[in-house]
Design a protein around this motif. Structure first.
Motif, PDB file in Angstrom:
ATOM      1  N   LEU A 287      67.319  25.652  99.013  1.00 29.72           N
ATOM      2  CA  LEU A 287      66.277  26.677  98.980  1.00 29.72           C
ATOM      3  C   LEU A 287      65.676  26.803  97.589  1.00 29.72           C
ATOM      4  CD1 LEU A 287      67.953  29.504 101.108  1.00 29.72           C
ATOM      5  CD2 LEU A 287      66.252  27.827 101.835  1.00 29.72           C
ATOM      6  N   GLN A 288      64.384  27.140  97.539  1.00 29.58           N
ATOM      7  CA  GLN A 288      63.678  27.377  96.287  1.00 29.58           C
ATOM      8  C   GLN A 288      63.194  28.820  96.267  1.00 29.58           C
ATOM      9  OE1 GLN A 288      60.525  24.494  96.051  1.00 29.58           O
ATOM     10  NE2 GLN A 288      61.895  22.736  96.285  1.00 29.58           N
ATOM     11  N   ALA A 289      63.593  29.577  95.257  1.00 28.88           N
ATOM     12  CA  ALA A 289      63.238  30.994  95.176  1.00 28.88           C
ATOM     13  C   ALA A 289      61.778  31.162  94.778  1.00 28.88           C
ATOM     14  CB  ALA A 289      64.137  31.708  94.172  1.00 28.88           C
ATOM     15  N   VAL A 290      61.121  32.101  95.413  1.00 28.70           N
ATOM     16  CA  VAL A 290      59.721  32.398  95.127  1.00 28.70           C
ATOM     17  C   VAL A 290      59.569  33.799  94.535  1.00 28.70           C
ATOM     18  CG1 VAL A 290      57.435  32.709  96.178  1.00 28.70           C
ATOM     19  CG2 VAL A 290      58.899  30.833  96.932  1.00 28.70           C
ATOM     20  N   ARG A 291      60.463  34.709  94.916  1.00 24.84           N
ATOM     21  CA  ARG A 291      60.358  36.104  94.483  1.00 24.84           C
ATOM     22  C   ARG A 291      60.683  36.234  92.994  1.00 24.84           C
ATOM     23  NH1 ARG A 291      60.338  39.829  98.829  1.00 24.84           N
ATOM     24  NH2 ARG A 291      60.782  41.429  97.274  1.00 24.84           N
ATOM     25  N   GLU A 292      60.380  37.431  92.473  1.00 27.08           N
ATOM     26  CA  GLU A 292      60.700  37.719  91.078  1.00 27.08           C
ATOM     27  C   GLU A 292      62.209  37.868  90.910  1.00 27.08           C
ATOM     28  OE1 GLU A 292      60.405  41.457  93.369  1.00 27.08           O
ATOM     29  OE2 GLU A 292      59.134  39.670  93.175  1.00 27.08           O
ATOM     30  N   ALA A 293      62.654  37.737  89.655  1.00 26.59           N
ATOM     31  CA  ALA A 293      64.082  37.833  89.362  1.00 26.59           C
ATOM     32  C   ALA A 293      64.607  39.223  89.716  1.00 26.59           C
ATOM     33  CB  ALA A 293      64.339  37.531  87.890  1.00 26.59           C
ATOM     34  N   GLY A 294      65.885  39.268  90.105  1.00 27.74           N
ATOM     35  CA  GLY A 294      66.520  40.533  90.457  1.00 27.74           C
ATOM     36  C   GLY A 294      67.893  40.640  89.838  1.00 27.74           C
ATOM     37  N   ALA A 295      68.710  41.525  90.410  1.00 28.46           N
ATOM     38  CA  ALA A 295      70.048  41.757  89.886  1.00 28.46           C
ATOM     39  C   ALA A 295      71.003  40.650  90.316  1.00 28.46           C
ATOM     40  CB  ALA A 295      70.562  43.103  90.381  1.00 28.46           C
ATOM     41  N   GLU A 296      71.992  40.392  89.482  1.00 27.72           N
ATOM     42  CA  GLU A 296      73.039  39.447  89.848  1.00 27.72           C
ATOM     43  C   GLU A 296      73.901  40.050  90.958  1.00 27.72           C
ATOM     44  OE1 GLU A 296      73.682  36.422  88.961  1.00 27.72           O
ATOM     45  OE2 GLU A 296      72.175  36.190  87.381  1.00 27.72           O
ATOM     46  N   PRO A 297      74.405  39.236  91.880  1.00 30.62           N
ATOM     47  CA  PRO A 297      75.337  39.754  92.893  1.00 30.62           C
ATOM     48  C   PRO A 297      76.565  40.373  92.218  1.00 30.62           C
ATOM     49  CG  PRO A 297      74.576  37.569  93.497  1.00 30.62           C
ATOM     50  CD  PRO A 297      74.087  37.817  92.098  1.00 30.62           C
ATOM     51  N   THR A 298      77.096  41.430  92.822  1.00 31.10           N
ATOM     52  CA  THR A 298      78.279  42.078  92.272  1.00 31.10           C
ATOM     53  C   THR A 298      79.511  41.673  93.057  1.00 31.10           C
ATOM     54  OG1 THR A 298      78.126  44.064  93.672  1.00 31.10           O
ATOM     55  CG2 THR A 298      76.877  44.063  91.596  1.00 31.10           C
ATOM     56  N   TYR A 299      80.667  41.667  92.384  1.00 31.10           N
ATOM     57  CA  TYR A 299      81.943  41.343  93.009  1.00 31.10           C
ATOM     58  C   TYR A 299      82.889  42.510  92.740  1.00 31.10           C
ATOM     59  CZ  TYR A 299      80.042  36.604  93.082  1.00 31.10           C
ATOM     60  OH  TYR A 299      79.241  35.504  93.295  1.00 31.10           O
ATOM     61  N   ARG A 300      83.504  43.054  93.792  1.00 32.53           N
ATOM     62  CA  ARG A 300      84.375  44.219  93.639  1.00 32.53           C
ATOM     63  C   ARG A 300      85.687  43.984  94.386  1.00 32.53           C
ATOM     64  NH1 ARG A 300      81.347  45.098  90.223  1.00 32.53           N
ATOM     65  NH2 ARG A 300      79.971  46.899  89.873  1.00 32.53           N
ATOM     66  N   GLU A 301      86.782  44.249  93.669  1.00 30.85           N
ATOM     67  CA  GLU A 301      88.107  44.160  94.272  1.00 30.85           C
ATOM     68  C   GLU A 301      88.684  45.571  94.362  1.00 30.85           C
ATOM     69  OE1 GLU A 301      91.068  40.869  93.369  1.00 30.85           O
ATOM     70  OE2 GLU A 301      91.860  42.533  92.172  1.00 30.85           O
ATOM     71  N   TYR A 302      89.235  45.932  95.530  1.00 27.16           N
ATOM     72  CA  TYR A 302      89.773  47.269  95.754  1.00 27.16           C
ATOM     73  C   TYR A 302      91.261  47.188  96.077  1.00 27.16           C
ATOM     74  CZ  TYR A 302      84.927  48.884  96.040  1.00 27.16           C
ATOM     75  OH  TYR A 302      83.619  49.179  95.761  1.00 27.16           O
ATOM     76  N   ALA A 303      91.937  48.309  95.887  1.00 28.82           N
ATOM     77  CA  ALA A 303      93.382  48.337  96.118  1.00 28.82           C
ATOM     78  C   ALA A 303      93.724  48.150  97.592  1.00 28.82           C
ATOM     79  CB  ALA A 303      93.967  49.659  95.606  1.00 28.82           C
ATOM     80  N   ASP A 304      92.955  48.799  98.494  1.00 26.69           N
ATOM     81  CA  ASP A 304      93.219  48.656  99.922  1.00 26.69           C
ATOM     82  C   ASP A 304      91.928  48.874 100.705  1.00 26.69           C
ATOM     83  OD1 ASP A 304      92.784  51.426 100.140  1.00 26.69           O
ATOM     84  OD2 ASP A 304      94.919  51.873  99.956  1.00 26.69           O
ATOM     85  N   ASP A 305      92.012  48.733 102.035  1.00 29.45           N
ATOM     86  CA  ASP A 305      90.830  48.838 102.886  1.00 29.45           C
ATOM     87  C   ASP A 305      90.167  50.205 102.778  1.00 29.45           C
ATOM     88  OD1 ASP A 305      91.363  46.297 103.726  1.00 29.45           O
ATOM     89  OD2 ASP A 305      92.308  46.894 105.610  1.00 29.45           O
ATOM     90  N   GLU A 306      90.991  51.248 102.706  1.00 30.19           N
ATOM     91  CA  GLU A 306      90.451  52.608 102.636  1.00 30.19           C
ATOM     92  C   GLU A 306      89.651  52.801 101.356  1.00 30.19           C
ATOM     93  OE1 GLU A 306      93.034  56.327 102.525  1.00 30.19           O
ATOM     94  OE2 GLU A 306      92.810  55.977 104.692  1.00 30.19           O
ATOM     95  N   ALA A 307      90.195  52.293 100.253  1.00 30.33           N
ATOM     96  CA  ALA A 307      89.483  52.399  98.981  1.00 30.33           C
ATOM     97  C   ALA A 307      88.177  51.610  99.024  1.00 30.33           C
ATOM     98  CB  ALA A 307      90.372  51.893  97.841  1.00 30.33           C
ATOM     99  N   GLU A 308      88.195  50.454  99.685  1.00 27.39           N
ATOM    100  CA  GLU A 308      86.977  49.651  99.802  1.00 27.39           C
ATOM    101  C   GLU A 308      85.912  50.398 100.595  1.00 27.39           C
ATOM    102  OE1 GLU A 308      85.624  45.102 101.013  1.00 27.39           O
ATOM    103  OE2 GLU A 308      87.442  45.956 101.899  1.00 27.39           O
ATOM    104  N   ALA A 309      86.315  50.993 101.709  1.00 18.63           N
ATOM    105  CA  ALA A 309      85.359  51.725 102.542  1.00 18.63           C
ATOM    106  C   ALA A 309      84.769  52.906 101.789  1.00 18.63           C
ATOM    107  CB  ALA A 309      86.041  52.204 103.824  1.00 18.63           C
ATOM    108  N   GLU A 310      85.615  53.658 101.087  1.00 23.04           N
ATOM    109  CA  GLU A 310      85.123  54.816 100.342  1.00 23.04           C
ATOM    110  C   GLU A 310      84.223  54.383  99.187  1.00 23.04           C
ATOM    111  OE1 GLU A 310      88.278  57.369  99.123  1.00 23.04           O
ATOM    112  OE2 GLU A 310      89.026  57.695 101.160  1.00 23.04           O
ATOM    113  N   GLY A 311      84.599  53.282  98.517  1.00 27.36           N
ATOM    114  CA  GLY A 311      83.779  52.798  97.413  1.00 27.36           C
ATOM    115  C   GLY A 311      82.399  52.355  97.863  1.00 27.36           C
ATOM    116  N   ILE A 312      82.341  51.637  98.995  1.00 25.91           N
ATOM    117  CA  ILE A 312      81.054  51.190  99.520  1.00 25.91           C
ATOM    118  C   ILE A 312      80.227  52.382  99.982  1.00 25.91           C
ATOM    119  CG2 ILE A 312      79.952  49.904 101.395  1.00 25.91           C
ATOM    120  CD1 ILE A 312      82.214  47.874 101.184  1.00 25.91           C
ATOM    121  N   ALA A 313      80.865  53.346 100.657  1.00 33.27           N
ATOM    122  CA  ALA A 313      80.134  54.534 101.121  1.00 33.27           C
ATOM    123  C   ALA A 313      79.515  55.284  99.950  1.00 33.27           C
ATOM    124  CB  ALA A 313      81.072  55.443 101.910  1.00 33.27           C
TER     125      ALA A 313
END
Length: 705
Positions: A310-336
């Motif tokens: 793929l070749q990007a056409v749009r303007e530059a944006g934010a870098e993807p983020t990577y997040r590690e959480y202690a457990d599923d509940e923490a992940e759900a609350e963090g995303i919410a």
């Protein structure tokens, strides 16, 4: 529009595809490269130039939504009469027309669900089946039929290791025969029968085949990488000796092999049609360069013949983020919390999606979003036009057609009429059912404004709007409903959002644990690729190290994530455990029953502290009072009861009878948000039911805070 005017809106590769008229054409179109625009403009160009008659064009795709979008775009280009349908819809329309001529008598009804038929077939064979097994058997039956496997061929060719439900191949072969017997006795067809029977009619009846081929001369097939053997057979019968066929697909988005789909028809198209013209669409108009770079890196090891760079056409944006959480509940609350922050910053909820590998992952995210006051929609749930509030609204609109003053704007008319079923300009202050009802009505109001704004010689009327609704309902082409989208990665195919959260990216989920062979792992990679390429501006990837209540980190991030983020250390990836409150050690849940001493088998039992079949060890008056309070609270807020507290959490509260905020916070299932929202009421109930006065409980609550 003139042919030249139609082409002015396209990029060079899309123009090449549009001008390739007559003979076989293969368009390899990457994610976000404008394939629907290219297809519809190609048809409009051929019609405008006099090379196609609209009524002789059949365009088939895989979802009603995609077919509806194709029809809408053709209409905007001034083209009407083209049949744009799903494979099943096109075949069903033909089968209904030709049944009296080809078979005679009354055509069987179409069964909406296979489950009752499978259950009866299983009962006749004395098989033990529950809902989960029946669902797996339904998928197996669908796979066998679209793969053109008769019961005899199934028994001879099916790999025994892949048979679901713990059955052997011979048993499944018997079930296939019995299932067909049950359908015959009940005089019903399933969806696969529609394709099989129409193909059979065209194969056995030359007169019917000639009629179909005289009607349709030009064919367009979208998502060609996902066609099954029966769909390809029907397409071949539609074509006959003709070759005016344009196929559009992307081998990098082949994710439905479990349904019988095969990318070999796309990859082998030029071998079958040596003079085929091949066009590649690689300019991505959807995603930022950072997201495109991530997607390309994920498929970097795949041979170039099987992928598109793929070749990007749009303007530059934010870098993807990577997040590690202690457990599923923490992940759900963090995303919410992150989603709520985006909405507060002005991003429309409908522009945000939370995607996961399996539908079973959704419940924690639903609960976390409800607790954060964020409205959501689970894709794959109840269909829009089947919702009671939508049916009531359309009924009211029909009845008001003659009463609407001439010349009144549609948008205003619809708003006035829908006030009687709950429409207000302001959204309700809570999430849940009330918010979902309001969002459904708002979708109708927004669609009315859209119809009103379309350019036309005469202003659209309320009758025109109802006709639009009828057409959309017949093809299940729902309007946009506001709310954060929750969806599995498979259900997200073909959609896009401004901000996308890919959650649960651990080994065992991505790739899924039952993906064992190299090809199965690569299909999981492609599924992850589909998730990444749904995002336009922001992409957030996350995973957790354990299940809720498990203090040991026994998970690891997906191997695919590790490829994209090989050098980042845990400290760079991990956010605070609970951003909403000071870090605090999680209470370790018991592992053995407090009553009988047996080992506890699941999370619910560990939250209760006892086996499910042991007598309760909580204070029953407190538990019953909490359940009554929870029901009233949920009804008032318009949310499911479990979104307030689960049964396990209520039992744990009634078992510990906490006297203050800190003690209540230690109960599993009581997070910072719920403590703040419900803590005072819960402590009052606990104090009341154990003989302490509410005032004293309130005083304790204030002291503890």
């Amino acid at each position: 529009m003139t042919p030249d005017e139609i082409l002015q809106e396209l990029d060079p590769e899309q123009v090449e595809a549009a001008r390739s008229i007559g003979g076989p054409v293969c368009v390899l179109a990457g994610a976000g490269t404008g394939k629907t625009r290219a297809m519809t403009h190609r048809i409009a160009y051929a019609v405008s130039a006099g090379m196609y008659k609209p009524t002789q064009v059949l365009a088939v795709t895989f979802t009603a939504r995609a077919a509806g979008e194709m029809r809408a775009r053709l209409r905007d280009l001034g083209v009407s009469g083209v049949q744009a349908r799903t494979f099943h819809s096109a075949a069903l329309r033909q089968l209904q027309y030709f049944w009296p001529q080809g078979v005679g008598g009354q055509m069987p009804k179409l069964a909406e669900h296979k489950a009752p038929l499978i259950a009866e077939a299983g009962s006749r064979l004395r098989l033990t089946t529950d809902r989960t097994v029946i669902r797996d058997l339904a998928s197996e039956i669908e796979w066998a039929k679209v793969s053109l496997l008769t019961p005899e061929r199934y028994e001879a060719e099916r790999d025994p290791r892949e048979v679901p439900g713990g059955f052997d191949v011979a048993t499944l072969s018997h079930l296939l025969r019995t299932y067909e017997d049950v359908k015959t006795e009940r005089w019903v067809l399933d969806f696969e029968d529609v394709l099989l029977l129409m193909a059979g009619l065209m194969r056995d009846r030359d007169d019917i085949a000639r009629q179909v081929r005289s009607q349709y001369r030009h064919f367009v097939v979208d998502e060609y990488q996902d066609v099954s053997p029966i769909q390809q057979r029907l397409l071949d019968l539609w074509l006959g000796d003709g070759d005016d066929l344009c196929v559009v697909g992307d081998p990098s988005q082949t994710i439905y092999s479990f349904t019988g789909a095969s990318p070999q028809y796309l990859l082998g198209f030029t071998a079958r049609y040596p003079r085929a013209h091949v066009v590649k669409l690689v300019r991505d108009y959807r995603s930022s360069p950072q997201i495109i770079h991530t997607a390309n890196r994920l498929l970097a090891h795949v041979p170039r013949s099987a992928r598109l760079e793929l070749q990007a056409v749009r303007e530059a944006g934010a870098e993807p983020t990577y997040r590690e959480y202690a457990d599923d509940e923490a992940e759900a609350e963090g995303i919410a919390a992150a989603v709520k922050a985006e909405i507060d910053a002005g991003i429309a909820p409908a522009e945000i999606a939370l995607l996961y590998r399996t539908n079973g992952q959704s419940s924690l995210f639903e609960e976390a979003l409800s607790s954060a006051g964020v409205g959501y929609l689970v894709r794959g749930g109840e269909r829009f036009f089947s919702r009671q509030e939508v049916r009531d609204a359309i009924l009211l609109l029909r009845g008001a057609v003659r009463a609407v003053p001439a010349g009144e704007p549609i948008g205003q008319s619809v708003r006035d009429i829908l006030t009687s079923v709950g429409w207000k300009n302001e959204a309700p202050g809570t999430a849940g059912a009330a918010r979902e009802r309001w969002e459904s009505l708002r979708a109708l109001v927004s669609l009315a404004d859209e119809v009103q704004a379309r350019p036309a010689e005469t202003p659209a009327t309320l009758a025109d709007f109802i006709a639009e609704l009828d057409e959309r309902a017949s093809h299940q082409n729902a309007p946009t409903v506001q709310g954060v989208t929750l969806a599995s990665l498979h259900a997200a195919k073909g959609l896009e959002w401004s901000s996308v959260y890919l959650a649960g990216l651990t080994e065992g989920l991505m790739p899924i644990s039952f993906a064992q062979t190299g090809e199965e792992i690569e299909e999981e990679r492609r599924l992850f690729y589909v998730g990444i390429t749904r995002a336009k501006h922001e992409l957030h990837l996350s995973w957790s190290l354990s299940r809720p209540g498990n203090t040991r980190a026994n998970r690891r991030r997906s191997r695919f994530v590790a490829e994209l983020q090989p050098d980042a250390g845990p400290a760079a990836r991990r956010p605070p455990r609970r951003p909403a409150r000071a870090p605090k050690a999680r209470r370790q849940l018991p592992t053995v029953c407090s009553e009988c001493g047996r080992r506890l088998g699941n999370l619910r039992e560990r939250k209760l502290g006892r086996c499910s079949d042991c007598p309760p060890n909580y204070h029953e008056p407190t538990y019953e009072a909490l359940k009554a309070w929870r029901k009233a609270t949920a009804v008032e807020a318009g949310i499911p009861a479990y979104a307030v507290f689960t049964d396990s959490t209520l039992a744990a509260i009634a078992g510990t009878l906490p006297r203050g905020a800190d003690a209540l916070a230690d109960v599993s299932g009581v997070g910072a948000v719920k403590l703040d929202r419900y803590g005072q009421a819960v402590l009052q109930i606990v104090a009341d039911t154990r003989g302490q006065s509410p005032a004293a409980a309130l005083e304790e609550y204030r002291d503890d805070e």
